[in-house]
Design a protein around this motif. Sequence first.
Motif, PDB file in Angstrom:
ATOM      1  N   ASN A  70       3.932 -57.001 -21.207  1.00 41.90           N
ATOM      2  CA  ASN A  70       2.998 -57.379 -22.261  1.00 41.90           C
ATOM      3  C   ASN A  70       3.537 -58.603 -22.978  1.00 41.90           C
ATOM      4  O   ASN A  70       4.723 -58.654 -23.302  1.00 41.90           O
ATOM      5  N   LEU A  71       2.679 -59.576 -23.221  1.00 42.31           N
ATOM      6  CA  LEU A  71       3.084 -60.805 -23.892  1.00 42.31           C
ATOM      7  C   LEU A  71       2.405 -60.905 -25.250  1.00 42.31           C
ATOM      8  O   LEU A  71       1.180 -60.776 -25.360  1.00 42.31           O
ATOM      9  N   PHE A  72       3.225 -61.158 -26.278  1.00 39.43           N
ATOM     10  CA  PHE A  72       2.746 -61.292 -27.651  1.00 39.43           C
ATOM     11  C   PHE A  72       3.341 -62.542 -28.278  1.00 39.43           C
ATOM     12  O   PHE A  72       4.355 -63.057 -27.823  1.00 39.43           O
ATOM     13  N   ASP A  73       2.716 -62.994 -29.351  1.00 42.25           N
ATOM     14  CA  ASP A  73       3.195 -64.177 -30.065  1.00 42.25           C
ATOM     15  C   ASP A  73       4.574 -63.971 -30.667  1.00 42.25           C
ATOM     16  O   ASP A  73       5.368 -64.893 -30.749  1.00 42.25           O
ATOM     17  N   ASP A  74       4.858 -62.747 -31.119  1.00 40.45           N
ATOM     18  CA  ASP A  74       6.131 -62.508 -31.793  1.00 40.45           C
ATOM     19  C   ASP A  74       6.524 -61.042 -31.647  1.00 40.45           C
ATOM     20  O   ASP A  74       5.733 -60.194 -31.247  1.00 40.45           O
ATOM     21  N   GLU A  75       7.773 -60.756 -31.981  1.00 36.86           N
ATOM     22  CA  GLU A  75       8.322 -59.420 -31.816  1.00 36.86           C
ATOM     23  C   GLU A  75       7.636 -58.396 -32.722  1.00 36.86           C
ATOM     24  O   GLU A  75       7.412 -57.251 -32.320  1.00 36.86           O
ATOM     25  N   GLN A  76       7.284 -58.787 -33.928  1.00 40.03           N
ATOM     26  CA  GLN A  76       6.615 -57.877 -34.849  1.00 40.03           C
ATOM     27  C   GLN A  76       5.276 -57.408 -34.272  1.00 40.03           C
ATOM     28  O   GLN A  76       4.953 -56.219 -34.328  1.00 40.03           O
ATOM     29  N   SER A  77       4.505 -58.335 -33.714  1.00 46.35           N
ATOM     30  CA  SER A  77       3.223 -57.962 -33.088  1.00 46.35           C
ATOM     31  C   SER A  77       3.445 -57.024 -31.915  1.00 46.35           C
ATOM     32  O   SER A  77       2.711 -56.048 -31.733  1.00 46.35           O
ATOM     33  N   MET A  78       4.471 -57.306 -31.115  1.00 52.42           N
ATOM     34  CA  MET A  78       4.785 -56.458 -29.971  1.00 52.42           C
ATOM     35  C   MET A  78       5.170 -55.053 -30.425  1.00 52.42           C
ATOM     36  O   MET A  78       4.708 -54.068 -29.863  1.00 52.42           O
ATOM     37  N   ASN A  79       5.981 -54.950 -31.461  1.00 51.51           N
ATOM     38  CA  ASN A  79       6.405 -53.639 -31.953  1.00 51.51           C
ATOM     39  C   ASN A  79       5.233 -52.809 -32.458  1.00 51.51           C
ATOM     40  O   ASN A  79       5.150 -51.607 -32.195  1.00 51.51           O
ATOM     41  N   ARG A  80       4.312 -53.446 -33.172  1.00 52.32           N
ATOM     42  CA  ARG A  80       3.116 -52.730 -33.651  1.00 52.32           C
ATOM     43  C   ARG A  80       2.289 -52.230 -32.465  1.00 52.32           C
ATOM     44  O   ARG A  80       1.810 -51.102 -32.452  1.00 52.32           O
ATOM     45  N   ALA A  81       2.112 -53.090 -31.470  1.00 50.36           N
ATOM     46  CA  ALA A  81       1.330 -52.707 -30.291  1.00 50.36           C
ATOM     47  C   ALA A  81       2.012 -51.583 -29.517  1.00 50.36           C
ATOM     48  O   ALA A  81       1.338 -50.684 -28.997  1.00 50.36           O
ATOM     49  N   ASN A  82       3.338 -51.608 -29.442  1.00 49.20           N
ATOM     50  CA  ASN A  82       4.059 -50.540 -28.754  1.00 49.20           C
ATOM     51  C   ASN A  82       3.827 -49.200 -29.445  1.00 49.20           C
ATOM     52  O   ASN A  82       3.677 -48.165 -28.782  1.00 49.20           O
ATOM     53  N   GLN A  83       3.784 -49.188 -30.772  1.00 44.29           N
ATOM     54  CA  GLN A  83       3.502 -47.961 -31.507  1.00 44.29           C
ATOM     55  C   GLN A  83       2.092 -47.450 -31.203  1.00 44.29           C
ATOM     56  O   GLN A  83       1.885 -46.257 -30.978  1.00 44.29           O
ATOM     57  N   THR A  84       1.126 -48.371 -31.184  1.00 44.81           N
ATOM     58  CA  THR A  84      -0.256 -48.007 -30.870  1.00 44.81           C
ATOM     59  C   THR A  84      -0.345 -47.442 -29.453  1.00 44.81           C
ATOM     60  O   THR A  84      -0.996 -46.423 -29.215  1.00 44.81           O
ATOM     61  N   ALA A  85       0.320 -48.110 -28.514  1.00 41.58           N
ATOM     62  CA  ALA A  85       0.294 -47.665 -27.120  1.00 41.58           C
ATOM     63  C   ALA A  85       0.966 -46.298 -26.964  1.00 41.58           C
ATOM     64  O   ALA A  85       0.459 -45.435 -26.237  1.00 41.58           O
ATOM     65  N   ALA A  86       2.075 -46.086 -27.644  1.00 39.69           N
ATOM     66  CA  ALA A  86       2.774 -44.805 -27.553  1.00 39.69           C
ATOM     67  C   ALA A  86       1.892 -43.666 -28.049  1.00 39.69           C
ATOM     68  O   ALA A  86       1.852 -42.587 -27.437  1.00 39.69           O
ATOM     69  N   THR A  87       1.180 -43.900 -29.133  1.00 37.00           N
ATOM     70  CA  THR A  87       0.268 -42.886 -29.658  1.00 37.00           C
ATOM     71  C   THR A  87      -0.851 -42.603 -28.664  1.00 37.00           C
ATOM     72  O   THR A  87      -1.186 -41.451 -28.389  1.00 37.00           O
ATOM     73  N   TRP A  88      -1.422 -43.657 -28.071  1.00 38.33           N
ATOM     74  CA  TRP A  88      -2.505 -43.489 -27.103  1.00 38.33           C
ATOM     75  C   TRP A  88      -2.024 -42.705 -25.889  1.00 38.33           C
ATOM     76  O   TRP A  88      -2.707 -41.791 -25.420  1.00 38.33           O
ATOM     77  N   VAL A  89      -0.862 -43.040 -25.380  1.00 42.05           N
ATOM     78  CA  VAL A  89      -0.315 -42.338 -24.214  1.00 42.05           C
ATOM     79  C   VAL A  89      -0.100 -40.872 -24.548  1.00 42.05           C
ATOM     80  O   VAL A  89      -0.462 -39.984 -23.765  1.00 42.05           O
ATOM     81  N   LYS A  90       0.468 -40.585 -25.710  1.00 43.80           N
ATOM     82  CA  LYS A  90       0.723 -39.202 -26.113  1.00 43.80           C
ATOM     83  C   LYS A  90      -0.586 -38.416 -26.190  1.00 43.80           C
ATOM     84  O   LYS A  90      -0.650 -37.259 -25.786  1.00 43.80           O
ATOM     85  N   GLU A  91      -1.650 -39.057 -26.688  1.00 40.61           N
ATOM     86  CA  GLU A  91      -2.933 -38.379 -26.861  1.00 40.61           C
ATOM     87  C   GLU A  91      -3.735 -38.273 -25.566  1.00 40.61           C
ATOM     88  O   GLU A  91      -4.557 -37.367 -25.424  1.00 40.61           O
TER      89      GLU A  91
END
Length: 75
Positions: free
Chosen positions: A27-48
């Motif tokens: 996954n490519l993002f503009d910055d690390e902060q954006s990537m970290n937020r997206a990783n949290q969203t993705a982790a929640t989606w995968v868990k659900e």
Amino acid sequence: ASKLRESPGFRAYITVKVSDTEVLSVNLFDDEQSMNRANQTAATWVKENLADLVKRPPEIISGSAWLTGGEDITA
């Protein structure tokens, strides 16, 4: 994938079937902060949605883009 595309700072992603039991996602993002937020969203989606298919937590490795090809992602 649509939630990922809607994430702030999102640029691109690719998913590769590595074997019958493993998938690699880049996954490519503009910055690390954006990537970290997206990783949290993705982790929640995968868990659900995929908890019964995911046998272990993902390994997350991050770094800066060094060499790219194809569509310009540096704009």
